[in-house]
Design a protein around this motif. Structure first.
Motif, PDB file in Angstrom:
ATOM      1  N   GLY A  14       0.811  -1.228   0.000  1.00  0.00           N
ATOM      2  CA  GLY A  14       0.000   0.000   0.000  1.00  0.00           C
ATOM      3  C   GLY A  14       0.836   1.266   0.000  1.00  0.00           C
ATOM      4  O   GLY A  14       1.965   1.288  -0.519  1.00  0.00           O
ATOM      5  N   ASN A  15       0.278   2.318   0.632  1.00  0.00           N
ATOM      6  CA  ASN A  15       0.912   3.647   0.597  1.00  0.00           C
ATOM      7  C   ASN A  15       2.330   3.660   1.146  1.00  0.00           C
ATOM      8  O   ASN A  15       3.253   4.155   0.500  1.00  0.00           O
ATOM      9  N   MET A  16       2.498   3.124   2.361  1.00  0.00           N
ATOM     10  CA  MET A  16       3.820   3.195   2.996  1.00  0.00           C
ATOM     11  C   MET A  16       4.830   2.340   2.246  1.00  0.00           C
ATOM     12  O   MET A  16       5.978   2.759   2.043  1.00  0.00           O
ATOM     13  N   ALA A  17       4.421   1.136   1.831  1.00  0.00           N
ATOM     14  CA  ALA A  17       5.351   0.271   1.097  1.00  0.00           C
ATOM     15  C   ALA A  17       5.781   0.965  -0.190  1.00  0.00           C
ATOM     16  O   ALA A  17       6.963   0.981  -0.537  1.00  0.00           O
ATOM     17  N   SER A  67       4.500  -8.649  -1.359  1.00  0.00           N
ATOM     18  CA  SER A  67       3.319  -9.515  -1.471  1.00  0.00           C
ATOM     19  C   SER A  67       2.119  -8.699  -1.011  1.00  0.00           C
ATOM     20  O   SER A  67       2.258  -7.802  -0.173  1.00  0.00           O
ATOM     21  N   ASP A  68       0.974  -8.968  -1.602  1.00  0.00           N
ATOM     22  CA  ASP A  68      -0.235  -8.215  -1.242  1.00  0.00           C
ATOM     23  C   ASP A  68      -1.432  -9.087  -1.592  1.00  0.00           C
ATOM     24  O   ASP A  68      -1.374  -9.887  -2.546  1.00  0.00           O
ATOM     25  N   SER A  69      -2.520  -8.928  -0.820  1.00  0.00           N
ATOM     26  CA  SER A  69      -3.701  -9.729  -1.107  1.00  0.00           C
ATOM     27  C   SER A  69      -4.375  -9.273  -2.407  1.00  0.00           C
ATOM     28  O   SER A  69      -5.166 -10.001  -3.000  1.00  0.00           O
ATOM     29  N   GLU A 109      -4.000  -7.012  -8.409  1.00  0.00           N
ATOM     30  CA  GLU A 109      -3.856  -5.856  -9.323  1.00  0.00           C
ATOM     31  C   GLU A 109      -2.766  -4.916  -8.825  1.00  0.00           C
ATOM     32  O   GLU A 109      -1.956  -4.399  -9.600  1.00  0.00           O
ATOM     33  N   LYS A 110      -2.751  -4.690  -7.485  1.00  0.00           N
ATOM     34  CA  LYS A 110      -1.735  -3.825  -6.882  1.00  0.00           C
ATOM     35  C   LYS A 110      -0.347  -4.402  -7.127  1.00  0.00           C
ATOM     36  O   LYS A 110       0.601  -3.697  -7.450  1.00  0.00           O
ATOM     37  N   LEU A 111      -0.263  -5.731  -7.010  1.00  0.00           N
ATOM     38  CA  LEU A 111       1.029  -6.404  -7.208  1.00  0.00           C
ATOM     39  C   LEU A 111       1.525  -6.213  -8.636  1.00  0.00           C
ATOM     40  O   LEU A 111       2.688  -5.877  -8.861  1.00  0.00           O
ATOM     41  N   THR A 123       2.504 -15.342  -2.369  1.00  0.00           N
ATOM     42  CA  THR A 123       2.021 -15.480  -0.987  1.00  0.00           C
ATOM     43  C   THR A 123       3.014 -14.823  -0.023  1.00  0.00           C
ATOM     44  O   THR A 123       4.194 -14.665  -0.356  1.00  0.00           O
ATOM     45  N   ASN A 124       2.523 -14.511   1.178  1.00  0.00           N
ATOM     46  CA  ASN A 124       3.417 -13.952   2.193  1.00  0.00           C
ATOM     47  C   ASN A 124       4.501 -14.974   2.562  1.00  0.00           C
ATOM     48  O   ASN A 124       5.651 -14.613   2.789  1.00  0.00           O
ATOM     49  N   ASP A 125       4.121 -16.268   2.605  1.00  0.00           N
ATOM     50  CA  ASP A 125       5.104 -17.307   2.957  1.00  0.00           C
ATOM     51  C   ASP A 125       6.246 -17.362   1.955  1.00  0.00           C
ATOM     52  O   ASP A 125       7.406 -17.491   2.338  1.00  0.00           O
ATOM     53  N   ALA A 179       3.872  -4.153   6.391  1.00  0.00           N
ATOM     54  CA  ALA A 179       3.282  -2.862   5.996  1.00  0.00           C
ATOM     55  C   ALA A 179       1.788  -3.016   5.736  1.00  0.00           C
ATOM     56  O   ALA A 179       1.249  -2.470   4.771  1.00  0.00           O
ATOM     57  N   VAL A 180       1.119  -3.805   6.616  1.00  0.00           N
ATOM     58  CA  VAL A 180      -0.343  -3.900   6.546  1.00  0.00           C
ATOM     59  C   VAL A 180      -0.930  -3.087   7.702  1.00  0.00           C
ATOM     60  O   VAL A 180      -0.210  -2.669   8.606  1.00  0.00           O
ATOM     61  N   LYS A 181      -2.226  -2.882   7.674  1.00  0.00           N
ATOM     62  CA  LYS A 181      -2.894  -2.105   8.726  1.00  0.00           C
ATOM     63  C   LYS A 181      -2.684  -2.784  10.090  1.00  0.00           C
ATOM     64  O   LYS A 181      -2.624  -4.022  10.157  1.00  0.00           O
ATOM     65  N   SER A 187       8.480  -3.804  11.812  1.00  0.00           N
ATOM     66  CA  SER A 187       7.055  -3.443  11.803  1.00  0.00           C
ATOM     67  C   SER A 187       6.912  -1.931  11.789  1.00  0.00           C
ATOM     68  O   SER A 187       7.526  -1.242  12.591  1.00  0.00           O
ATOM     69  N   ILE A 188       6.106  -1.442  10.852  1.00  0.00           N
ATOM     70  CA  ILE A 188       5.851   0.006  10.806  1.00  0.00           C
ATOM     71  C   ILE A 188       4.431   0.305  11.297  1.00  0.00           C
ATOM     72  O   ILE A 188       3.949   1.424  11.178  1.00  0.00           O
ATOM     73  N   ALA A 189       3.778  -0.730  11.842  1.00  0.00           N
ATOM     74  CA  ALA A 189       2.374  -0.572  12.244  1.00  0.00           C
ATOM     75  C   ALA A 189       2.253   0.292  13.498  1.00  0.00           C
ATOM     76  O   ALA A 189       2.923   0.027  14.503  1.00  0.00           O
ATOM     77  N   ALA A 190       1.408   1.285  13.435  1.00  0.00           N
ATOM     78  CA  ALA A 190       1.181   2.152  14.592  1.00  0.00           C
ATOM     79  C   ALA A 190       0.562   1.327  15.720  1.00  0.00           C
ATOM     80  O   ALA A 190      -0.342   0.517  15.485  1.00  0.00           O
ATOM     81  N   GLY A 191       1.070   1.520  16.926  1.00  0.00           N
ATOM     82  CA  GLY A 191       0.415   0.958  18.110  1.00  0.00           C
ATOM     83  C   GLY A 191       0.640  -0.513  18.392  1.00  0.00           C
ATOM     84  O   GLY A 191       0.073  -1.043  19.343  1.00  0.00           O
TER      85      GLY A 191
END
Ligand code: NAP
Length: 275
Positions: free
Chosen positions: A12-15, A35-37, A40-42, A56-58, A70-72, A96-100
């Protein structure tokens, strides 16, 4: 660093920003995976940036030296748990760049022996002007620290914090900070329009003034207080405005606002870590 394979889970945006930054700073696109679900983005990432994609992520985790999550934030627990068996077969660094999402939660889901760097970037990373706080757990090697720092430096400045709790302060200051400046710009624009300027003129003047003030502060060795005093002539216009801000206790209000953001950061980490 340039020989290390870097993988992004979530394109997404950050990646996108980090990948652009890495390529602009000389990292080979051939050494980057995503990798992304969303297929089309890929495809569009592969076409536009000439990077590798993993189905796949694996497959991505098995290929690279460092995995940037870099997922939510709400998806981090599931993404790690689904790929735990693959992570266990590697010595990857996890960034990990995930907030929180704190180190305790990441280690709980990934394993206590894993090397993890937790980062708190901010939105200006999207325009390569970010400010990121980083914290490494005890399993991270010096080489992995450099690698994580280089990744985040490709979109702005990076600052290590020794105690993870400082990342809550980073979140409250630079993480949420862009919104504070937007709020001030919004308020200034409203006041400018009340004085008769058009919205367009007001916006241009305010944006350029914000940029100029930030540039002077960055380039000067003087503190913001000293810089302010320097442009506040006795009996002048600026002094009248500053007196008005002081009468409304702007400094006290900013302190309360940043404290509230800090408290919320601590609460959010608890909520997000419950998975
Ligand atoms: N944007 C910022 O300025 C900013 C600032 C600080 C921190 N961060 C952090 O950066 C992280 C990413 O934010 P973002 O704004 O880049 O999010 P984003 O644009 O939504 O990107 C996340 C991507 O991950 C994909 N995805 C969802 N589930 C997946 C899975 N199981 N496996 C692989 N990919 C998956 C999403 O696809 P779908 O769209 O199809 O779901 C989306 O393409 C977040 O944790 C956020 O807290 C962002």
């Amino acid at each position: 660093m340039k020989t290390k394979k870097i993988g992004f889970i979530g394109g997404g945006n950050m990646a996108n920003s980090l990948i652009s930054g890495l390529i602009a700073s000389g990292h080979s696109a051939q050494q980057i995976w995503v990798s992304d679900s969303d297929q089309e983005k890929l495809s569009s990432l592969a076409t536009n940036m000439h990077i590798n994609t993993s189905a796949t992520n694996d497959a991505l985790i098995a290929e690279v030296d460092v995995v940037v999550l870099a997922v939510k934030p709400q998806l981090i627990a599931a993404v790690i748990k689904n790929s735990k068996a693959t992570f266990d077969k590697t010595n990857n660094l996890l960034v990990s760049i995930a907030a929180g999402i704190n180190q305790e939660s990441l280690s709980k889901w990934l394993g206590e022996d894993k090397a993890i760097v937790r980062c708190m970037p901010n939105t200006p990373a999207l325009v390569q002007t970010g400010a990121t706080g980083l914290h490494a757990n005890q399993n991270v090697t010096d080489e992995q620290r450099d690698l994580a720092e280089n990744i985040m430096r490709s979109v702005g400045i990076s600052i290590w914090v020794e105690n993870e709790s400082e990342l809550d302060a980073v979140t409250a200051v630079s993480g949420s900070g862009p919104a504070y400046f937007f709020l001030l710009m919004e308020a200034m624009e409203k006041a400018a329009v009340e004085l008769g300027l058009t919205e367009h003129t007001a916006q241009l003047l305010i944006e350029q003034t914000a940029l100029g003030a930030a540039k002077i502060a960055l380039e000067s060795s003087e503190s913001p207080g000293e810089l302010r005093a320097r442009v506040t002539s006795p009996g002048g216009t600026t002094e009248q405005a500053i007196k008005t801000f002081d009468q409304g206790d702007l400094t006290g209000l900013v302190s309360k606002a940043i404290q509230a953001a800090h408290n919320r950061s601590i609460e959010l980490a608890k909520e997000l870590g419950e998975s």
